[in-house]
Every structure is written in C-alpha cells, then in structure tokens.
Design a protein around this motif. Sequence first.
Motif, mmCIF file in Angstrom:
data_model
loop_
_atom_site.group_PDB
_atom_site.id
_atom_site.type_symbol
_atom_site.label_atom_id
_atom_site.label_comp_id
_atom_site.label_asym_id
_atom_site.label_seq_id
_atom_site.Cartn_x
_atom_site.Cartn_y
_atom_site.Cartn_z
ATOM 1 N N VAL A 99 0.849 -1.192 0.000
ATOM 2 C CA VAL A 99 0.000 0.000 0.000
ATOM 3 C C VAL A 99 0.888 1.246 0.000
ATOM 4 O O VAL A 99 0.680 2.180 -0.769
ATOM 5 N N VAL A 101 4.051 1.581 -0.967
ATOM 6 C CA VAL A 101 4.819 1.743 -2.203
ATOM 7 C C VAL A 101 3.910 2.221 -3.333
ATOM 8 O O VAL A 101 4.145 3.282 -3.934
ATOM 9 N N VAL A 102 2.851 1.454 -3.599
ATOM 10 C CA VAL A 102 1.985 1.764 -4.740
ATOM 11 C C VAL A 102 1.251 3.082 -4.516
ATOM 12 O O VAL A 102 1.303 4.000 -5.341
ATOM 13 N N GLY A 103 0.600 3.201 -3.358
ATOM 14 C CA GLY A 103 -0.143 4.420 -3.053
ATOM 15 C C GLY A 103 0.779 5.629 -2.997
ATOM 16 O O GLY A 103 0.462 6.685 -3.530
ATOM 17 N N GLY A 104 1.924 5.452 -2.353
ATOM 18 C CA GLY A 104 2.855 6.571 -2.176
ATOM 19 C C GLY A 104 3.361 7.123 -3.501
ATOM 20 O O GLY A 104 3.275 8.326 -3.741
ATOM 21 N N PHE A 105 3.850 6.267 -4.364
ATOM 22 C CA PHE A 105 4.384 6.764 -5.642
ATOM 23 C C PHE A 105 3.273 7.353 -6.511
ATOM 24 O O PHE A 105 3.450 8.387 -7.149
#
Lengths: 124, 476
Positions: A99, A101-105
Amino acid sequence: MIAALSRQLLDAAPVVETAAESGSTGVPFLIVGIWVLFLAVFVGVELITKVPPTIHTPLMSGANAISGITLVGALYCAGVGFPGLGRFFGFLAITMATVNVVGGFLVTDRMLRMFGPKKKRGGK
Amino acid sequence: MTLALLSGSFVQIAYMVSALLFILGIKRLSGVKTARSGNTLAAIGMALAFGATMLDVGAVDWTVLAGGVLLGTLIGVVLAVRVHMTSMPELVALFNGLGGAASAFVALAEMNKVAGEGETTRIADAGAPFAIALSLSILIGAVTLSGSMIAFGKLSGKIWKSRFGPIGSQPLNALLALAAIALCYWAGFAVTGGAGIETGFYVLAAVALLLGIGLVVPIGGADMPVVISLLNSYSGLAACATGFVLENNLLIIAGSLVGASGLILTRIMCKAMDRSLTNVLFATFGEQATGGGGAADEYTNVKSAGPQETAMLLEAATSVIICPGYGMAVAQAQHKVRELATLLEARGCSVRYAIHPVAGRMPGHMNVLLAEADVPYEQLFELDNINGDFQTTDVAIVIGANDVCNPAAIEDPTSAIAGMPVLKVWEAQTVFVVKRSLSPGYAGIKNPLFERDNAMMCFGDAKKFLEELIVEVKDL
C-alpha cells in the motif's frame, strides 16, 4: 545491567554471520551497516535541504513510498521456512508495505503533475 | 552452489542500483520542474528491488506473497486515485503508520521464526545486534503505527480529546518508555525458550502501541505539521532498524534517507513556530496559552466588510497578496481563490501568495492545494521572500489563517507566540480577513490584527464569501 549488556554484545558480536554482504574480511555486518547508515543520512540531509518548500508535501508522500522498501524484507517472510504465525505477520507486512509503495508513488505523481507545466501554456 | 552465489550477487547489485535510483530521485526533487521525473526514478528503483527480491525469495507460500501484493496494490491504487487534495495530511499520516507497522511486522515474523527454531535459545544467541535491532524495529514501528493513527484521527476531526483517561499524561508516557526499554532487554537478552521470548516481544509491541497513543494524543491540531514530519521520520527509522535485523543495506539506505527527510522537515516546522521540538512534544500549548488568558478577551473596534465593500476596495488595488491558511483547506476554497486572482489579474492587478511554513496541517499543504487550483508556483512566495513587500502592497487578503499573521508575535514579548515568525499583513494598506468568526486559532490567543484600523473582517465560510465576492468583482 549495562555492564551485562555490553558483555553480551562483545560475546555475541563475532558470532554474527559475515557471509555474502560483508565479504571475506570478517567485518561484522553491524559495523558495515552503521557505516552505510551514516553515509546515507549524510547524503539524505544534503539532498533534502535543497528541496524547495513548495513541494514539501510531495516530498513526504514520496518518502512514504520509499520507506515502503520494507516490502523487500517482507517478501522473504512468505518463505516456507517461516512458521504459520510468522507467515501471517509476513502477509500483513507485505500488504501494508505494498500500500505504501503503490499508493505513495502514485499519489506523489498525482501531486507533482499539478506542479508541472500547465497544459494551457503548452497549447499556445 | 555457483548458481546460488551468482544469483546472490545479482540481487546485491540490483539493490545497489535501487539505492542509487532512490538517491538520484530525491536529488531531482530539488527542482519543481524535475521533481516528477525524480519520483518516477525512485519508483523504478523500487520496482527493481521488488523484482530482484522475487528472484531471490526461494520457496514461498504464494497465497501469502501474491495475496499480500495484490491486496496492497488494490488498496494503494484506490487510496491514491480517490483521495482529495485537501485530505493529503490524513493520507500521509496513514501511510506513515502503515510503513511503521510493516517494519514491525517483518521484525515480528523474523522473531517468530528464530524463536521457533530452538527450545532453549535466547534471541541474543542469534547475535546481540540482531536482538537490539529486532527490539528497536518493533518499538519504533509500533509507536509509529499508533501515533499515526491518532494523528490521522485528529487531522480528520474524529479525535479532539487530549487524553484517553490516564493515557497521554507525561508520567504514564515516561513509565511506558521505561517499560519498553526493560522489555527490549528482557526479551532480547534475558529470557530463554521460544514461548517466553515471543510473549516478551508481543508485550513490547503492546507497550509501544500505548506509548505511541500517549505521545501524540496531547498534541493539538495545529502542531500536526511537526508531528506528521516526525512520524514520517520514524517510519524511515523503523525500516532502517529492520534493515539491521535482516542485514540488508538497501533497507538501511532507504530508511535513513526517509529518516533524514522527516527530521529536516521537523526542524523546519519547529523553526517556523519558534519552538523547540521538546516544547511541541511535551508542553501542551493550549493549556499554556489559556493560562495567559487570551481566549476570553473581547475585541473592540472591529470593522467588518461585506462582499460588495470588499470588491469596491479591490477595484482600486494594483497589488494584492493572498495569505491562505487551514481555513482555506477546510472550506476547499482554493479554486475560488484562483478564480478571484484571475479576475484581479485581468484588471491589471498583480497577485501573489504568501505561504507561511506552518500554514495548514502539514509541510507544503497550501502549495499543493493552490497547485491543484492551477496557481502557477512562481506566484507562491515563502515568508522571508515576501514579508518586506507588504508595505508596498495595496491589499492583503487573509483566508482562513490566524496565528501565522498575528502581530502579537512581534509586538508583545509576553505573548504565547512571541518570537514566532509571522506574515506582516498589517503593513499592507488594507487587510481583509476572511474568517468564520473572531474565535482564536490553535494558540488560543487574541489576534490584535482584527482590531487594526486598516483591517476588515469578512465573516463567513471562505468558499461562500469568495463566491459572493467574485460575483461583485465581475460586476465592477
């Protein structure tokens, strides 16, 4: 207590595996790790003081994404060598780190896109 | 054997490249124009690290691995796509918490594995650095998780209490911190045997969760920029500690980059409030200020202006500085602000924005909102770069900000915020303050700005008032 602790530290330190990461020199990982830590903090401070305040929010969300690097460690916890409970913790860790990694980037990109050159100007 | 060795070095080289990409990515964040490509570089670095690890994990339980990655991706995409820009602080708080929790869970999983391997071992037998890193990873991770959840609750307005019973009081926090240190020692070094060790670390996690709640609950909403930055730093440090558990340099590098980033932002935020970090964390600001007796003060000589009067004064203005604050975010008024600015610019008036570092609830909060409304970032000015210009400005418009433009910070040495750098809006010819009421800001103190001869209060919700003002300005 501190004396006991430091004795245990001394006793235990040479036991640490000195395999692949630290090469054949026999330097314990702890020392190598602390070296890496200091250098990385130094680089981080140098770079981040140059980030303009305008994009401090994207900086934070981007940093969030990078701290999702725990994912790399989490993936190993799905290994068959882990007991059931350990694997369950691994599942939680993998999910949360993903969450991050994907959400942050993605959300950082969404924000930085708004800061970019405006389409209207490009169309002129 | 050779194959294993080869794949081992491949993973190490991939990690090295990932670390480089993270560093280059952050380097590109130093310019607004290059920032987006920087984020992409960091994302590529992460993808590379993920890919390399997948080649290296060996025999895994695929339901756990694929299930976690898919579920996490789904949640991440939904959050990132659907979040409103005004809710960015909440999202960052949530991500901080998840990052910390993930690190703590990796450490717990490792502990569970090691503890299960022998009946009579101590964790310290796997190496004292391992035991210490494990404890720190769980401790920092759990504090980050619960602290971030409280910050999330405060930011979204669901938590406003400063205590949960005894939780949140300084003596209990100190006690919890001592208990945590003792548990780290006991679980890591003293206790032998699988079950005992595990119990020790679970109790440690529970104590750390309580400590995280206790540390953040007393901190007021407007100190959130500091708290969020600090928790951001913790989430990095947790990853760093996990790196020592797993003997993984990439985790240490990435974690310390994030840790450094959070610490620098924390420092900037503290400086912008002229307070030390200890003061933010351990002194309850609200209580201190009511001791000074500001909140109940009555205002005299307050003038208010409606949209029509405001428009008339704006008609003659050739230079305007807009000072946004948290009120603009709450009212989601950024698009209306931009619309007003465009109208004024079309009339030949210069419009700039003065951004106080702690305006809003997180570093850069205002900038993101204004960027969303397509305000060119060249028009946004930092405190130091615009404060001298108010003297030569016709109109300053304060939108939903209060303490960041309180003259008492400069003029009244006994004020609770004395010494805090503020925007000198009162030096402009006329100041409009768009605000719902005369109620005090987070500092709980009176704002003498509202009584100034050149200040006009525009009471109302920022968005609604601006809508009415825009209609009036169009009619000029």
